[in-house]
Write a protein that holds these residues in place. Structure first.
Motif, mmCIF file in Angstrom:
data_model
loop_
_atom_site.group_PDB
_atom_site.id
_atom_site.type_symbol
_atom_site.label_atom_id
_atom_site.label_comp_id
_atom_site.label_asym_id
_atom_site.label_seq_id
_atom_site.Cartn_x
_atom_site.Cartn_y
_atom_site.Cartn_z
ATOM 1 N N UNK A 195 0.795 -1.044 -0.595
ATOM 2 C CA UNK A 195 0.216 0.121 0.256
ATOM 3 C C UNK A 195 0.952 0.926 -0.248
ATOM 4 N N UNK A 196 -0.157 2.019 0.163
ATOM 5 C CA UNK A 196 1.099 3.450 -0.241
ATOM 6 C C UNK A 196 1.196 4.126 1.080
ATOM 7 N N UNK A 197 1.996 4.686 1.215
ATOM 8 C CA UNK A 197 2.965 4.672 2.777
ATOM 9 C C UNK A 197 3.277 6.650 2.817
ATOM 10 N N UNK A 198 3.736 7.169 4.020
ATOM 11 C CA UNK A 198 4.457 8.673 3.556
ATOM 12 C C UNK A 198 5.717 8.863 2.780
ATOM 13 N N UNK A 199 6.121 7.917 2.305
ATOM 14 C CA UNK A 199 7.243 7.913 2.227
ATOM 15 C C UNK A 199 8.306 8.754 2.806
ATOM 16 N N UNK A 200 8.419 8.435 3.999
ATOM 17 C CA UNK A 200 9.421 8.842 5.128
ATOM 18 C C UNK A 200 10.691 8.340 4.864
ATOM 19 N N UNK A 201 10.801 6.571 4.439
ATOM 20 C CA UNK A 201 12.124 5.553 4.093
ATOM 21 C C UNK A 201 12.586 6.712 2.576
ATOM 22 N N UNK A 202 11.653 7.237 1.718
ATOM 23 C CA UNK A 202 12.435 7.870 0.623
ATOM 24 C C UNK A 202 13.883 8.831 1.551
ATOM 25 N N UNK A 203 12.450 9.783 2.029
ATOM 26 C CA UNK A 203 13.791 10.743 1.973
ATOM 27 C C UNK A 203 14.559 10.766 2.879
ATOM 28 N N UNK A 204 14.661 9.821 3.360
ATOM 29 C CA UNK A 204 16.095 8.979 4.761
ATOM 30 C C UNK A 204 16.715 8.371 3.447
ATOM 31 N N UNK A 205 16.432 7.600 2.706
ATOM 32 C CA UNK A 205 17.426 7.240 1.844
ATOM 33 C C UNK A 205 17.598 5.699 1.628
ATOM 34 N N UNK A 206 16.094 5.276 2.174
ATOM 35 C CA UNK A 206 15.505 3.838 2.510
ATOM 36 C C UNK A 206 14.113 3.422 2.210
ATOM 37 N N UNK A 207 13.936 3.867 1.169
ATOM 38 C CA UNK A 207 12.695 3.603 0.603
ATOM 39 C C UNK A 207 12.260 1.814 0.874
ATOM 40 N N UNK A 208 10.529 2.098 1.471
ATOM 41 C CA UNK A 208 9.994 0.924 1.460
ATOM 42 C C UNK A 208 9.023 0.230 0.846
ATOM 43 N N UNK A 209 8.671 -0.528 0.871
ATOM 44 C CA UNK A 209 7.383 -0.978 0.814
ATOM 45 C C UNK A 209 6.359 -1.403 2.434
ATOM 46 N N UNK A 210 5.150 -0.974 2.350
ATOM 47 C CA UNK A 210 4.588 -0.861 3.076
ATOM 48 C C UNK A 210 3.240 -1.420 3.164
ATOM 49 N N UNK A 211 3.091 -2.175 3.831
ATOM 50 C CA UNK A 211 1.713 -3.452 4.173
ATOM 51 C C UNK A 211 1.892 -3.273 5.610
ATOM 52 N N UNK A 212 -0.364 -2.884 5.634
ATOM 53 C CA UNK A 212 -1.337 -2.939 6.912
ATOM 54 C C UNK A 212 -1.911 -3.881 7.235
ATOM 55 N N UNK A 213 -1.332 -5.490 6.806
ATOM 56 C CA UNK A 213 -2.189 -6.705 7.739
ATOM 57 C C UNK A 213 -1.253 -7.325 8.566
ATOM 58 N N UNK A 214 -0.792 -6.174 9.445
ATOM 59 C CA UNK A 214 0.422 -7.365 10.529
ATOM 60 C C UNK A 214 -1.295 -7.586 11.287
ATOM 61 N N UNK A 215 -0.922 -9.404 11.537
ATOM 62 C CA UNK A 215 -2.385 -9.583 12.840
ATOM 63 C C UNK A 215 -1.939 -9.343 13.805
ATOM 64 N N UNK A 216 -3.283 -9.223 14.758
ATOM 65 C CA UNK A 216 -3.115 -7.926 15.936
ATOM 66 C C UNK A 216 -4.461 -8.540 17.136
ATOM 67 N N UNK A 217 -4.005 -8.079 18.263
ATOM 68 C CA UNK A 217 -4.982 -8.666 19.027
ATOM 69 C C UNK A 217 -5.831 -7.520 19.148
ATOM 70 N N UNK A 218 -7.468 -7.419 19.535
ATOM 71 C CA UNK A 218 -8.433 -6.800 19.568
ATOM 72 C C UNK A 218 -8.111 -5.738 20.043
ATOM 73 N N UNK A 219 -6.830 -4.988 21.196
ATOM 74 C CA UNK A 219 -5.998 -3.650 21.321
ATOM 75 C C UNK A 219 -5.701 -3.110 20.453
ATOM 76 N N UNK A 220 -4.945 -3.936 18.921
ATOM 77 C CA UNK A 220 -4.200 -3.270 18.073
ATOM 78 C C UNK A 220 -2.988 -3.536 18.329
ATOM 79 N N UNK A 221 -2.303 -5.012 19.866
ATOM 80 C CA UNK A 221 -1.170 -4.627 18.826
ATOM 81 C C UNK A 221 -0.943 -6.473 18.757
ATOM 82 N N UNK A 222 0.687 -6.318 18.676
ATOM 83 C CA UNK A 222 1.019 -7.812 17.308
ATOM 84 C C UNK A 222 1.875 -8.534 18.109
ATOM 85 N N UNK A 223 1.610 -10.032 17.769
ATOM 86 C CA UNK A 223 2.637 -10.644 18.135
ATOM 87 C C UNK A 223 3.874 -10.874 17.864
ATOM 88 N N UNK A 224 4.183 -9.493 16.947
ATOM 89 C CA UNK A 224 6.115 -9.543 16.333
ATOM 90 C C UNK A 224 6.289 -8.313 15.704
#
Length: 327
Positions: A195-224
């Protein structure tokens, strides 16, 4: 493989062999159970199916359990179940009606009338029906009466303890990736759409691919959480090395609602991949996520992370090549 939300209503009547479970993580115990279904279906001329629940029953009725951090997102659960040879995955909506079914109602309405079950396998600790009052012995008795065989899959152990989603979840929370690999039979992974991100990594010289599919608990916290050396699959005929962070961006999002993203910098890769489905495979953890005083400190940390990850990815690539060459 076909995936259904709820009992399919429009298919021709085709008798099935069915595995029932939550399948969070699809660990080696799950894999063994699913392999039994595929084998039984092949011998009996049945369709191999997996029946699971969404949401997880413990999220709806925790009954004193701790908040449950998911191991899989739904896409990974389906893909990992399918990799075992299953042809149909049925997600039953764990709602009030399903939760209040008696064991007999579940067997009659879901297994026999809905799914045309002729062979059913469950784990030794399986419970079903209202408040989980139904046991494997109840299922066997109902099977004899209603016309389906029941096979109780023996518990699989690693070391002195049983393989379970609870043990897998704890290993992830403890950052014990070696244990995770032993329980899964492979590296932990997360699959999703870029998905599209804020492109902060690109401005720091480390462009990233972004994914918002992290499995989380009901409070929004991931195991990883944290920073990892990874392989990325799905963008080339071979895995691409990278460094990934599961983060809520504490350095730049202070005061904003917390949301975790998977941000991956792929080494020496510059192609546009928005909208593509990729799998990020976690090789080793480098450090925990942390808040930095400013963007310069963040950039220096990312650079150090990338150097460490390159070395680890190079070692992992060599191991893969030796395995392919010598088996």
């Amino acid at each position: 493989m076909k995936v259904f939300r709820g009992v399919p209503q429009y298919l021709k009547r085709m008798d099935c062999a069915i595995a029932i479970g939550n399948f969070d993580g699809v660990h080696r115990g799950h894999q063994a159970l699913l392999a039994e279904v595929v084998q039984a279906a092949d011998l009996r001329g049945l369709i191999p199916c997996a029946v699971t629940f969404e949401p997880h029953p413990k999220e709806v009725y925790p009954h004193g359990h701790q908040v449950l951090a998911r191991v899989n997102n739904i896409r990974d659960k389906v893909l990992d179940i399918g990799a075992c040879g299953i042809q149909r995955v049925i997600f039953l909506n764990f709602n009030e009606r399903l939760a209040r079914m008696t064991p007999r109602q579940f067997a009659e309405e879901i297994l026999v009338e809905g799914l045309h079950a002729r062979w059913v396998t469950v784990g030794e600790d399986f419970h079903f029906g209202y408040k989980g009052l139904g046991t494997v012995e109840d299922l066997k008795a109902l099977g004899k009466e209603l016309g389906f065989e029941v096979w109780v899959s023996p518990t699989l152990f690693h070391g002195t303890s049983r393989i379970s989603s609870t043990r897998l979840r704890k290993a992830l929370l403890d950052n014990d990736l070696f244990e995770v690999n032993q329980l899964l039979g492979h590296h932990y992974h997360i699959t999703g759409r870029v998905v599209h991100g804020q492109e902060l990594g690109r401005t720091l010289g480390f462009p990233t691919i972004n994914m918002d599919c992290i499995p989380v608990d009901k409070n929004g916290e991931p195991a990883v959480k944290g920073v990892y050396a990874v392989f990325v699959h799905g963008l080339a005929p071979y895995p691409l090395g990278g460094v990934a962070t599961i983060t809520c961006r504490p350095t730049v999002t202070e005061g904003q609602p917390k949301k975790y993203l998977l941000e991956t910098h792929i080494f020496d890769y510059h192609q546009d991949c928005y909208g593509k489905i990729v799998r990020v495979e976690f090789l080793d953890k480098l450090r925990d996520d942390k808040k930095f005083a400013n963007l310069e400190e963040l950039k220096a940390a990312i650079n150090a992370d990338a150097q460490k990850a390159r070395a680890l990815v190079g070692m992992a690539s060599s191991d893969v090549q030796l395995t392919e060459q010598y088996g």
